[in-house]
Design a protein around this motif. Structure first.
Motif, mmCIF file in Angstrom:
data_model
loop_
_atom_site.group_PDB
_atom_site.id
_atom_site.type_symbol
_atom_site.label_atom_id
_atom_site.label_comp_id
_atom_site.label_asym_id
_atom_site.label_seq_id
_atom_site.Cartn_x
_atom_site.Cartn_y
_atom_site.Cartn_z
ATOM 1 N N THR A 1 0.868 -1.253 0.077
ATOM 2 C CA THR A 1 -0.146 -0.199 0.046
ATOM 3 C C THR A 1 0.921 1.169 0.081
ATOM 4 O O THR A 1 1.745 1.335 0.993
ATOM 5 C CB THR A 1 -0.799 0.084 0.962
ATOM 6 O OG1 THR A 1 -1.598 -1.134 1.249
ATOM 7 C CG2 THR A 1 -1.843 1.200 1.228
ATOM 8 N N ILE A 2 0.720 2.010 -0.923
ATOM 9 C CA ILE A 2 1.372 3.278 -0.990
ATOM 10 C C ILE A 2 0.410 4.481 -0.823
ATOM 11 O O ILE A 2 -0.701 4.825 -1.237
ATOM 12 C CB ILE A 2 1.948 3.368 -2.500
ATOM 13 C CG1 ILE A 2 2.746 2.216 -2.817
ATOM 14 C CG2 ILE A 2 2.777 4.769 -2.539
ATOM 15 C CD1 ILE A 2 3.299 2.185 -4.063
ATOM 16 N N ILE A 3 1.248 5.633 0.153
ATOM 17 C CA ILE A 3 0.457 6.761 0.337
ATOM 18 C C ILE A 3 1.148 7.923 0.015
ATOM 19 O O ILE A 3 2.531 8.173 0.323
ATOM 20 C CB ILE A 3 0.261 6.972 2.063
ATOM 21 C CG1 ILE A 3 -0.644 5.690 2.358
ATOM 22 C CG2 ILE A 3 -0.587 8.085 2.370
ATOM 23 C CD1 ILE A 3 -0.476 5.482 4.101
ATOM 24 N N GLU A 4 0.612 8.694 -0.906
ATOM 25 C CA GLU A 4 1.484 9.716 -1.265
ATOM 26 C C GLU A 4 0.629 11.181 -1.320
ATOM 27 O O GLU A 4 -0.467 10.924 -0.971
ATOM 28 C CB GLU A 4 1.738 9.223 -2.704
ATOM 29 C CG GLU A 4 2.421 8.335 -3.466
ATOM 30 C CD GLU A 4 2.554 8.016 -4.845
ATOM 31 O OE1 GLU A 4 1.587 8.312 -5.477
ATOM 32 O OE2 GLU A 4 3.586 7.634 -5.258
ATOM 33 N N GLY A 5 1.149 12.222 -1.608
ATOM 34 C CA GLY A 5 0.356 13.644 -1.724
ATOM 35 C C GLY A 5 0.337 14.357 -0.684
ATOM 36 O O GLY A 5 -0.532 14.985 -0.200
ATOM 37 N N PHE B 1 5.351 13.662 8.125
ATOM 38 C CA PHE B 1 5.110 12.492 7.173
ATOM 39 C C PHE B 1 5.748 11.241 7.607
ATOM 40 O O PHE B 1 5.088 10.245 7.768
ATOM 41 C CB PHE B 1 5.325 12.675 5.654
ATOM 42 C CG PHE B 1 4.540 12.059 4.673
ATOM 43 C CD1 PHE B 1 3.223 11.733 4.852
ATOM 44 C CD2 PHE B 1 5.018 11.478 3.405
ATOM 45 C CE1 PHE B 1 2.378 11.017 4.127
ATOM 46 C CE2 PHE B 1 4.256 10.803 2.628
ATOM 47 C CZ PHE B 1 2.977 10.672 2.876
ATOM 48 N N LYS B 2 6.980 11.376 8.151
ATOM 49 C CA LYS B 2 7.442 10.383 8.841
ATOM 50 C C LYS B 2 6.892 9.582 10.267
ATOM 51 O O LYS B 2 6.923 8.720 10.453
ATOM 52 C CB LYS B 2 9.220 10.596 8.895
ATOM 53 C CG LYS B 2 9.978 10.784 7.862
ATOM 54 C CD LYS B 2 11.497 11.079 8.083
ATOM 55 C CE LYS B 2 12.293 11.236 6.854
ATOM 56 N NZ LYS B 2 13.804 11.584 6.943
ATOM 57 N N SER C 1 8.351 1.563 4.733
ATOM 58 C CA SER C 1 9.339 2.363 4.748
ATOM 59 C C SER C 1 8.717 3.872 4.226
ATOM 60 O O SER C 1 7.691 3.931 3.867
ATOM 61 C CB SER C 1 10.386 1.990 4.096
ATOM 62 O OG SER C 1 10.092 1.811 2.396
ATOM 63 N N PHE C 2 9.747 4.755 4.389
ATOM 64 C CA PHE C 2 9.274 5.999 3.754
ATOM 65 C C PHE C 2 10.444 6.512 2.989
ATOM 66 O O PHE C 2 11.730 6.782 3.288
ATOM 67 C CB PHE C 2 9.031 7.122 5.031
ATOM 68 C CG PHE C 2 9.309 8.400 4.771
ATOM 69 C CD1 PHE C 2 7.856 9.073 4.332
ATOM 70 C CD2 PHE C 2 10.179 9.486 4.383
ATOM 71 C CE1 PHE C 2 7.602 10.259 3.824
ATOM 72 C CE2 PHE C 2 10.264 10.629 4.146
ATOM 73 C CZ PHE C 2 8.745 11.192 3.872
ATOM 74 N N LYS C 3 10.020 6.591 1.512
ATOM 75 C CA LYS C 3 11.019 7.199 0.805
ATOM 76 C C LYS C 3 10.577 7.820 -0.421
ATOM 77 O O LYS C 3 9.455 7.613 -0.862
ATOM 78 C CB LYS C 3 12.093 6.166 0.292
ATOM 79 C CG LYS C 3 11.380 4.938 -0.308
ATOM 80 C CD LYS C 3 12.665 4.019 -0.840
ATOM 81 C CE LYS C 3 12.104 2.614 -1.201
ATOM 82 N NZ LYS C 3 12.981 1.709 -1.519
#
Length: 107
Positions: free
Chosen positions: A47-51, A59-60, A75-77
């Motif tokens: 699952t990817i969360i963007e924006g 956000f981290k 992870s966060f990248k």
């Protein structure tokens, strides 16, 4: 005498706002919805969360909170939170409780 008492003596007319127990307002307010999408990488669901418009540090913190709540890895990248597994419904519910607008993308 601690720092708060010293500040109160220096600025007696200042009204101190109490820290709220609810952390709903700790994050940057979004104008655009967060994108919550599902992908498969190397055959495994993610699952990817963007924006997110705010600072990357906020956000981290949000990424760590999601990973802890769901007890999953991630992870966060590249300004995106990547969570192992398909947890879109739970993540969207959590983000909506925090006051974010969330848009579901894919599947």
């Amino acid at each position: 005498m601690d720092l708060k008492d010293q500040l109160k003596n220096l600025f007696p007319e200042h009204i101190v706002e109490e820290e709220s127990a609810n952390k709903k307002n700790d994050f940057w307010w979004q104008t655009e919805p967060l994108i919550c999408k599902y992908e498969k990488r190397k055959g495994k669901p993610i699952t990817i969360i963007e924006g997110f418009n705010g600072s990357s540090n906020d956000f981290k913190i949000l990424a760590k909170e999601i990973k802890t709540l769901l007890s999953v890895g991630g992870s966060f990248k590249d300004d995106a939170i990547i969570i192992q597994g398909d947890y879109r419904d739970k993540i969207m519910k959590l983000l909506q409780e925090k006051g974010f607008k969330v848009k579901r993308v894919g599947g």
